[in-house]
Scaffold this motif. Structure first.
Motif, mmCIF file in Angstrom:
data_model
loop_
_atom_site.group_PDB
_atom_site.id
_atom_site.type_symbol
_atom_site.label_atom_id
_atom_site.label_comp_id
_atom_site.label_asym_id
_atom_site.label_seq_id
_atom_site.Cartn_x
_atom_site.Cartn_y
_atom_site.Cartn_z
ATOM 1 N N GLY A 47 0.812 -1.215 0.000
ATOM 2 C CA GLY A 47 0.000 0.000 0.000
ATOM 3 C C GLY A 47 0.842 1.260 0.000
ATOM 4 N N GLU A 48 0.380 2.254 0.734
ATOM 5 C CA GLU A 48 1.040 3.555 0.755
ATOM 6 C C GLU A 48 2.475 3.503 1.270
ATOM 7 N N THR A 49 2.816 2.441 1.958
ATOM 8 C CA THR A 49 4.185 2.274 2.438
ATOM 9 C C THR A 49 5.164 2.236 1.263
ATOM 10 N N ALA A 50 4.684 1.922 0.079
ATOM 11 C CA ALA A 50 5.536 1.887 -1.115
ATOM 12 C C ALA A 50 6.235 3.225 -1.336
ATOM 13 N N SER A 51 5.602 4.302 -0.887
ATOM 14 C CA SER A 51 6.214 5.625 -1.044
ATOM 15 C C SER A 51 7.546 5.736 -0.329
ATOM 16 N N SER A 52 7.787 4.848 0.650
ATOM 17 C CA SER A 52 9.053 4.885 1.378
ATOM 18 C C SER A 52 10.232 4.425 0.515
ATOM 19 N N LEU A 53 9.960 3.889 -0.672
ATOM 20 C CA LEU A 53 11.030 3.503 -1.597
ATOM 21 C C LEU A 53 11.616 4.715 -2.318
ATOM 22 N N GLY A 54 10.860 5.782 -2.386
ATOM 23 C CA GLY A 54 11.284 6.975 -3.111
ATOM 24 C C GLY A 54 12.631 7.534 -2.704
ATOM 25 N N PRO A 55 12.903 7.675 -1.404
ATOM 26 C CA PRO A 55 14.208 8.236 -1.011
ATOM 27 C C PRO A 55 15.398 7.432 -1.521
ATOM 28 N N SER A 56 15.282 6.119 -1.536
ATOM 29 C CA SER A 56 16.378 5.294 -2.049
ATOM 30 C C SER A 56 16.572 5.510 -3.548
ATOM 31 N N GLY A 76 15.710 8.201 -5.205
ATOM 32 C CA GLY A 76 16.230 9.555 -5.366
ATOM 33 C C GLY A 76 17.701 9.667 -5.024
ATOM 34 N N ALA A 77 18.120 9.004 -3.950
ATOM 35 C CA ALA A 77 19.530 9.071 -3.539
ATOM 36 C C ALA A 77 20.436 8.460 -4.603
ATOM 37 N N GLN A 78 20.010 7.360 -5.191
ATOM 38 C CA GLN A 78 20.819 6.724 -6.236
ATOM 39 C C GLN A 78 20.936 7.624 -7.458
ATOM 40 N N THR A 79 19.821 8.211 -7.841
ATOM 41 C CA THR A 79 19.830 9.098 -9.015
ATOM 42 C C THR A 79 20.664 10.339 -8.736
ATOM 43 N N LEU A 80 20.490 10.914 -7.555
ATOM 44 C CA LEU A 80 21.252 12.109 -7.180
ATOM 45 C C LEU A 80 22.753 11.837 -7.210
ATOM 46 N N GLU A 81 23.158 10.679 -6.748
ATOM 47 C CA GLU A 81 24.579 10.315 -6.764
ATOM 48 C C GLU A 81 25.137 10.314 -8.190
ATOM 49 N N VAL A 82 24.373 9.781 -9.131
ATOM 50 C CA VAL A 82 24.811 9.768 -10.534
ATOM 51 C C VAL A 82 24.921 11.190 -11.067
ATOM 52 N N LEU A 83 23.929 12.023 -10.766
ATOM 53 C CA LEU A 83 23.956 13.406 -11.257
ATOM 54 C C LEU A 83 25.154 14.166 -10.708
ATOM 55 N N GLU A 84 25.506 13.901 -9.463
ATOM 56 C CA GLU A 84 26.641 14.594 -8.855
ATOM 57 C C GLU A 84 27.973 14.054 -9.365
ATOM 58 N N LEU A 111 13.425 15.451 -3.990
ATOM 59 C CA LEU A 111 13.364 15.300 -2.531
ATOM 60 C C LEU A 111 14.734 14.990 -1.938
ATOM 61 N N ALA A 112 15.508 14.148 -2.620
ATOM 62 C CA ALA A 112 16.853 13.821 -2.132
ATOM 63 C C ALA A 112 17.733 15.070 -2.119
ATOM 64 N N ALA A 113 17.625 15.890 -3.158
ATOM 65 C CA ALA A 113 18.430 17.114 -3.223
ATOM 66 C C ALA A 113 17.997 18.107 -2.149
ATOM 67 N N LEU A 114 16.705 18.253 -1.950
ATOM 68 C CA LEU A 114 16.222 19.179 -0.925
ATOM 69 C C LEU A 114 16.649 18.716 0.464
ATOM 70 N N LYS A 115 16.612 17.415 0.691
ATOM 71 C CA LYS A 115 17.078 16.873 1.970
ATOM 72 C C LYS A 115 18.557 17.200 2.172
ATOM 73 N N ARG A 116 19.346 17.084 1.109
ATOM 74 C CA ARG A 116 20.774 17.395 1.183
ATOM 75 C C ARG A 116 20.983 18.859 1.528
ATOM 76 N N LEU A 117 20.047 19.727 1.129
ATOM 77 C CA LEU A 117 20.118 21.151 1.473
ATOM 78 C C LEU A 117 19.662 21.409 2.908
ATOM 79 N N GLY A 118 19.227 20.351 3.599
ATOM 80 C CA GLY A 118 18.758 20.503 4.968
ATOM 81 C C GLY A 118 17.301 20.922 5.065
ATOM 82 N N LEU A 119 16.566 20.774 3.964
ATOM 83 C CA LEU A 119 15.158 21.167 3.940
ATOM 84 C C LEU A 119 14.261 19.940 4.055
ATOM 85 N N HIS A 120 13.162 20.131 4.739
ATOM 86 C CA HIS A 120 12.147 19.082 4.811
ATOM 87 C C HIS A 120 11.082 19.440 3.777
ATOM 88 N N ALA A 121 10.704 18.480 2.982
ATOM 89 C CA ALA A 121 9.724 18.751 1.940
ATOM 90 C C ALA A 121 8.810 17.543 1.751
#
Length: 154
Positions: free
Chosen positions: A31-40, A42-50, A125-135
């Protein structure tokens, strides 16, 4: 036999069918718990972009970071025609014009499933978290605009 362009289109279509099946299956199980996969995701994609594409986040404004993520998704991945970022409403939104996942996003929403696999939302979301922002982010599909990802900053 299909042309190379048709094969590429069919490859993308098959990946979309597969991603929809995976997303629906995960949603059916957790169910909605699937949304908890998003940060992982995002973090993987963000790492590639950086590491591979030179994205720099430190000290930047949220809208500037999201604009650069959108540019990379367009220029480096060809994943959309254009990404417009707007911060005039108190939140920050990305309008993804002709997103390659827009059809999938719309179908997931129609299926009653949060499009938790959206790379724009997850990377943003991963990038905003890295900026110290909650979103919090929500994804909508507008046939005239494309995918619209809205980030509510806390």
């Amino acid at each position: 036999m299909a042309t190379d362009d048709k094969k590429k289109a069919n490859q993308l279509r098959l990946m979309g069918i597969t991603m929809r099946g995976v997303a629906l299956g995960i949603w059916d199980v957790v169910g909605e718990t699937a949304s908890s996969l998003g940060p992982s995701i995002g973090a993987q994609t963000l790492e590639v972009l950086e590491k591979e594409m030179g994205l720099e986040i430190a000290g930047e404004k949220p809208e500037d970071v999201l604009t650069e993520i959108g540019r990379l998704f367009v220029d480096e991945f060809g994943f959309a025609d254009r990404v417009d970022v707007d911060s005039s409403s108190g939140s920050v939104s990305m309008v993804v014009n002709n997103c390659k996942m827009a059809t999938l996003t719309g179908k997931l929403i129609d299926d009653g499933v949060d499009p938790f696999i959206c790379p724009y939302r997850n990377t943003g979301l991963a990038a905003l978290k890295r900026l110290g922002l909650h979103a919090r982010a929500r994804v909508a599909f507008d046939p005239a605009k494309g995918s619209v990802i809205t980030f509510e900053l806390a």
